[in-house]
Enzyme design. Structure first.
Site: not given
Ligand code: GLY
Length: 324
Positions: A154, A182, A184-185, A205-206, A208
């Site tokens: 991200t 789906r 994510g965060d 980032t990582g 989510g």
């Molecule tokens: N950090 C991005 C995701 O998990 O979608």
């Protein structure tokens, strides 16, 4: 004083461009939108915008969010297709009191209605990645794990303008081969980003699914509120989340974060090798830093010329089609 920090090397050109807005006394929101748009438009980053890798049905579904730390305006979009700049939709949605977080076709219809550019976001390069992945899985008869990218996931940007407004923005194509729909965060307030102009801002980032378990961006801003420096706040949030996840679940995904405080000081922490970030301020030229771990803590050093060359070469290298 103005300042900007962004996740990964990929934030460099966007931050350099957007810093001109801040240099001229411009608004923090415009600078974040401009930086992220640049990154969304660059086709060789396979984790953000145009060129982002698709879901398991070969559809590119994008997430983005924007938070203004002075007004607490927040807007986000999730699992959107064909919107050239999801960050612009997120920012536009932040202006309202309701309907701030739109997903799927509703978000796409709204983007088109307000005149945002609509394009097919699936590039030929992304198709090759997708078909290569299917080929590899067919060869081994085994589905690969879904993992964040090492090197660029991200893009999360936090900025402070010279009028002391702070904001944060994110944009991502999420995990390669994720399920349709789906999230994510990145578009989730408090997880992918959080901003409060009286304290600071953070972005993550990582993985989510794990970042959300710690509401990590909110946690970092609260750590700063409670007196920690941005560096201590980031380090503490990452270490605590990792510790609790390992205790409860025996595993923890990739967690990397950046933050700035209301004076433009920055912090960064990660539990992986190879996390990079970009920082620029009114008294600090744009520089790429690469993190490493020492005594259980995240440290960083300026990226060498060789590191920077290798980075771009790797991103832009011709792809081999395994399936032909
Ligand atoms: N950090 C991005 C995701 O998990 O979608």
């Amino acid at each position: 004083m103005w300042a900007m920090i962004g996740t990964w090397r990929m934030a460099l050109e966007g931050i350099e461009l957007a810093s001109k807005i801040l240099e001229q006394g411009g608004n923090v929101g415009d600078s974040i939108e401009s930086a992220i748009k640049y990154i969304e438009n660059f086709p060789y980053y396979k984790s953000v915008g145009y060129g982002g890798l698709p879901n398991e049905n070969m559809q590119v579904e994008l997430d983005a969010a924007y938070m203004d730390g002075s007004t607490f305006d927040f807007g986000a979009c999730g699992a959107v297709r064909n919107i050239k700049n999801p960050i612009s939709l997120a920012k536009a949605l932040s202006k309202f009191d309701t309907n701030n977080f739109l997903v799927g076709p509703g978000a796409e219809n709204y983007a088109s209605k307000i005149g945002l550019e609509m394009v097919n976001m699936l590039t030929d390069r992304a198709k090759i990645h997708y078909k290569n992945r299917l080929y590899e899985e067919n060869q081994t008869n085994e589905k690969k794990d879904l993992k964040p990218y090492i090197g660029h996931d991200t893009v999360g940007i936090c900025a402070l303008d010279s009028n002391l407004n702070i904001a944060a923005g994110t944009s991502t194509s999420g995990l390669f081969m994720k399920k349709q729909g789906r999230l994510g965060d990145s578009p989730v307030l408090g997880s992918g980003l959080y901003a409060d102009s009286s304290i600071g801002a953070a972005s993550a980032t990582g993985l989510g699914e794990d970042l959300m378990k710690g509401c990590i961006s909110y946690q970092i801003v609260m750590n700063m509120k409670n007196g920690m420096s941005p560096q201590e706040a980031c380090q503490h949030a990452v270490m605590s989340l990792e510790e609790i996840l390992r205790k409860k679940r025996d595993k923890c995904g990739d967690l990397s974060v950046v933050a700035i405080d209301k004076d433009g000081n920055f912090g960064v922490a990660t539990n992986i090798e190879g996390f990079s970030f970009v920082y620029q301020s009114s008294n600090h030229p744009a520089k790429v830093y690469v993190t490493y771990q020492e005594d259980g803590k995240t440290r960083y050093k300026q990226a060498s010329d060789k590191w920077l060359e290798d980075y771009m070469e790797k991103r832009m290298a011709p792809l081999i089609k395994l399936y032909e």
